[in-house]
Design a protein around this motif. Structure first.
Motif, short mmCIF file in Angstrom:
data_model
loop_
_atom_site.label_atom_id
_atom_site.label_comp_id
_atom_site.label_asym_id
_atom_site.label_seq_id
_atom_site.Cartn_x
_atom_site.Cartn_y
_atom_site.Cartn_z
N THR A 62 -2.43 -10.29 -2.72
CA THR A 62 -1.81 -9.03 -3.08
C THR A 62 -1.30 -8.32 -1.83
OG1 THR A 62 -3.28 -8.81 -4.98
CG2 THR A 62 -2.18 -6.81 -4.21
N SER A 63 -0.20 -7.61 -1.96
CA SER A 63 0.28 -6.78 -0.87
C SER A 63 0.50 -5.37 -1.40
CB SER A 63 1.56 -7.34 -0.27
OG SER A 63 2.60 -7.33 -1.22
N LEU A 64 0.54 -4.41 -0.50
CA LEU A 64 0.82 -3.04 -0.87
C LEU A 64 1.52 -2.35 0.28
CD1 LEU A 64 -2.43 -0.87 -0.80
CD2 LEU A 64 -2.27 -3.09 0.24
N ARG A 65 2.18 -1.24 -0.04
CA ARG A 65 2.96 -0.53 0.98
C ARG A 65 2.13 0.63 1.54
NH1 ARG A 65 8.18 1.74 -1.12
NH2 ARG A 65 6.90 2.32 -2.92
N LEU A 66 2.15 0.75 2.88
CA LEU A 66 1.39 1.79 3.55
C LEU A 66 2.36 2.73 4.27
CD1 LEU A 66 -1.41 -0.43 5.12
CD2 LEU A 66 -1.40 0.73 2.90
N PRO A 67 2.16 4.04 4.13
CA PRO A 67 3.08 5.01 4.75
C PRO A 67 2.96 5.01 6.27
CG PRO A 67 1.19 6.15 3.83
CD PRO A 67 1.06 4.71 3.40
N GLU A 114 -8.54 -12.03 2.83
CA GLU A 114 -9.56 -12.57 1.93
C GLU A 114 -10.82 -11.71 1.98
OE1 GLU A 114 -9.23 -15.12 -0.06
OE2 GLU A 114 -7.38 -16.08 0.66
N ALA A 115 -11.58 -11.72 0.90
CA ALA A 115 -12.87 -11.03 0.92
C ALA A 115 -13.76 -11.69 1.96
CB ALA A 115 -13.52 -11.09 -0.46
N ARG A 167 -8.36 -5.96 8.21
CA ARG A 167 -8.27 -6.96 9.28
C ARG A 167 -9.61 -7.23 9.93
NH1 ARG A 167 -3.46 -5.35 13.25
NH2 ARG A 167 -4.54 -6.97 14.43
N ALA A 168 -10.49 -6.23 9.96
CA ALA A 168 -11.79 -6.37 10.61
C ALA A 168 -12.86 -6.96 9.70
CB ALA A 168 -12.26 -5.00 11.12
N GLY A 169 -12.52 -7.22 8.45
CA GLY A 169 -13.53 -7.73 7.52
C GLY A 169 -14.53 -6.66 7.11
N ALA A 170 -14.10 -5.40 7.15
CA ALA A 170 -14.99 -4.29 6.83
C ALA A 170 -14.79 -3.78 5.40
CB ALA A 170 -14.77 -3.15 7.82
N LEU A 171 -13.97 -4.47 4.62
CA LEU A 171 -13.81 -4.15 3.19
C LEU A 171 -14.45 -5.29 2.40
CD1 LEU A 171 -10.09 -2.94 3.12
CD2 LEU A 171 -12.16 -1.54 3.30
N ALA A 172 -15.50 -4.98 1.69
CA ALA A 172 -16.23 -6.03 0.97
C ALA A 172 -15.37 -6.67 -0.11
CB ALA A 172 -17.51 -5.45 0.36
N ASP A 173 -14.55 -5.87 -0.76
CA ASP A 173 -13.67 -6.36 -1.84
C ASP A 173 -12.29 -5.75 -1.60
OD1 ASP A 173 -12.27 -6.93 -4.15
OD2 ASP A 173 -13.93 -6.46 -5.51
N GLU A 199 -9.34 -6.22 -2.74
CA GLU A 199 -8.54 -5.90 -3.93
C GLU A 199 -8.98 -4.59 -4.55
OE1 GLU A 199 -5.97 -7.45 -5.20
OE2 GLU A 199 -5.95 -9.46 -4.30
N HIS A 200 -10.30 -4.40 -4.67
CA HIS A 200 -10.82 -3.16 -5.24
C HIS A 200 -10.49 -1.98 -4.33
CE1 HIS A 200 -13.48 -0.44 -7.42
NE2 HIS A 200 -14.06 -0.13 -6.27
N SER A 201 -10.65 -2.17 -3.02
CA SER A 201 -10.33 -1.11 -2.08
C SER A 201 -8.86 -0.75 -2.15
CB SER A 201 -10.70 -1.54 -0.66
OG SER A 201 -12.09 -1.73 -0.53
N ALA A 202 -8.01 -1.76 -2.33
CA ALA A 202 -6.57 -1.50 -2.45
C ALA A 202 -6.26 -0.68 -3.69
CB ALA A 202 -5.80 -2.82 -2.47
#
Length: 387
Positions: free
Chosen positions: A2-7, A20-21, A361-367, A369-372
Motif C-alpha cells: 500500500t502507498s499513501l500521500r504525505l503532505p 513490511e510489518a 522506515r525504522a520498523g517502529a510501526l508494528a502494523d 497498514e493499520h497505522s496508515a
C-alpha cells in the motif's frame, strides 16, 4: 504494498510506499549488557477536559498498559519525567498518582522503575533555597514510599533561585544525605527546557561539569548515575570517563545514542531516553544483540531509528512529547491522539506525517497498514485531503 500521500512543507504531496510489518524478537531473558530505561509519556483521557491550564485528566488504564508494553521489550520505565509532561501539562496531584500506580505495577511485574523527584508543586517565582530543598524532600518521600528509585530532576525553581555552584551543592548534598537508596541525577539542557539555562551555576559547560563532578565524588555511594541530556556526544564521553567507578552515565542524548550506548571499548553509556518510548522494539533488539556480542545486528536495529529520533527531537526540542504520543496512537497503544494540556497541537500535520514515514522506515510501526489507516483519518481532519 500500500502507498499513501504525505503532505510536504512546500504544499506538494510525497508518495510513500509502506514497509513490511517488522518482526522483532522479544527478549527471553533480562537484558544485561546495559541498563536501559524508556522515559514514558502519559495517555490523556480522550473525554477529559485536557486543555491548556486545566488539571490533567489521565487515562490510567491506557497509561499503565503502555508501561506493560515497554516492560515486555525488556526495558525499564523512567516515570514522571519530562516525557510525561512534567511542567508542561501534568500537574503534581496527577504526577503523584502516576508514580504510585506505576510503581505498584512495576512491583507486581518484577520490573525496574525509577521516578522523577522535582519541585514543580511549588508556586511560581524564586523561593528560598530552603523552600526548594523542602519541595524536593516532599517529592522524594513520595517516590521512596512508592518503592521507585528516585531521579533528582533538574528544578526550574533551583535554577531561578541559586546564586552559584555552592547553592546547587548545598541543596543536592542535603537531598543525597537523606536518600534511602542510590539516586539518579538529572542534567537536562536548555534545549529541553529553556528555564534550565545555566544549571549547576554556570552557562559555561566545563565549569558546570566541574561542579557536577565535585558533587558526585563527594556522594558517590549515594549516586547510581547521572542522566545527561545536553545533545553533546563529546561532552558525554568526557564526563563518563571522569566519573568515579560504579557511577553510571545514563545517556539522554536522543541524537547520538547508538554510538554512546555501544561505547568506545573502555567506557559506555547506559540509557534513559525518551526516544525509547517510540522505538521499544528496535531498541530491545539492539540491546539483545549487544548482549550476545553481535555488533552488526546492533547497528542494523539502531541505525534506521536515528533519523526518526532526530526528527522527533527537532527544534523546539521540548515538544518531542507530541511525536511520542502520536506514534503511540498510530501503534494502537492509546485510543486517541490527545494529550494533557492540549499539547497534541504542538506539532504540525507535516511534522507528524514525516514522523510516520520515518517510523515506518525504522520498523517502529508494528502494523504499518493499520497505522496508515489512522494517519489517513488524521490527515483528512487536519489538511482536508484524503491521503
Amino acid at each position: 504494498m500500500t502507498s499513501l500521500r504525505l503532505p510536504q512543507s512546500d504544499g506538494t504531496w510525497l508518495e510513500h510506499k509502506l514497509g513490511e510489518a517488522p518482526v522483532w524478537p522479544r527478549p527471553q531473558a533480562p537484558i544485561t549488557s546495559r541498563v536501559a530505561f524508556a522515559a514514558a509519556h502519559v495517555v490523556a483521557d480522550r473525554f477529559g477536559e485536557n486543555v491548556p491550564g486545566a488539571p490533567a485528566a489521565v487515562d490510567w488504564e491506557a497509561t499503565l498498559a503502555f508501561r506493560r508494553h515497554l516492560y515486555s521489550w525488556g526495558l525499564g520505565v523512567a516515570e514522571a519525567m519530562d516525557t510525561a509532561q512534567r511542567g508542561m501539562g501534568l500537574d503534581w496531584p496527577a504526577t503523584e498518582e502516576l508514580i504510585r500506580r506505576s510503581a505498584a505495577q512495576a512491583k507486581d511485574l518484577g520490573a525496574r522503575i525509577a521516578a522523577g523527584v522535582g519541585t514543580d508543586h511549588l508556586s511560581a517565582g524564586e523561593p528560598t533555597l530552603d523552600a526548594v530543598a523542602r519541595g524536593y524532600e516532599e517529592q522524594l518521600a513520595v517516590v521512596e514510599d512508592a518503592g521507585a528509585q528516585p531521579i533528582l530532576m533538574a528544578s526550574r525553581h533551583l535554577a531561578a533561585s541559586a546564586a552559584g555552584p555552592d547553592d546547587y551543592l548545598s541543596v543536592y548534598s542535603r537531598l543525597l544525605e537523606q536518600a534511602d537508596r542510590p539516586v539518579i541525577l538529572h542534567w537536562l539542557g536548555a534545549a529541553f527546557d529553556p528555564a534550565l539555562e545555566g544549571y549547576w551555576g554556570s552557562t559555561d559547560v566545563p565549569t558546570a561539569t566541574a561542579t557536577v563532578l565535585d558533587l558526585i565524588k563527594q556522594h558517590a555511594d549515594k549516586i547510581d548515575g547521572i542522566k545527561v541530556s545536553l545533545l553533546d556526544a563529546d561532552h558525554e564521553r568526557q564526563l563518563r570517563a571522569a566519573l568515579p567507578e560504579g557511577v553510571r552515565l545514563y545517556t539522554g542524548d536522543d541524537f547520538h545514542y547508538p554510538q554512546l550506548i555501544r561505547g568506545d571499548g573502555v567506557h559506555h553509556s547506559d540509557a534513559l531516553l525518551g526516544v525509547f518510548a517510540a522505538i521499544p522494539a528496535p531498541a530491545s533488539a539492539a540491546l539483545q544483540a549487544l548482549d550476545r556480542g553481535d555488533q552488526t545486528a546492533y547497528d542494523d536495529a539502531f541505525a534506521p531509528t536515528l533519523e526518526l529520533a532526530r526528527h522527533l527531537f527537532s527544534k523546539p526540542t521540548y515538544y518531542y512529547k507530541t511525536g511520542i504520543a502520536f506514534l503511540a496512537w498510530l501503534n494502537d497503544l492509546q485510543p486517541a491522539f490527545t494529550m494533557v494540556g492540549g499539547l497534541h497541537s504542538a506539532r504540525s500535520a507535516i511534522h507528524l506525517a514525516e514522523a510516520f514515514r520515518l517510523a515506518d522506515r525504522a520498523g517502529a510501526l508494528a502494523d504499518p497498514e493499520h497505522s496508515a489507516d489512522r494517519l489517513r483519518v488524521f490527515l483528512a481532519t487536519t489538511t482536508g485531503v484524503i491521503a
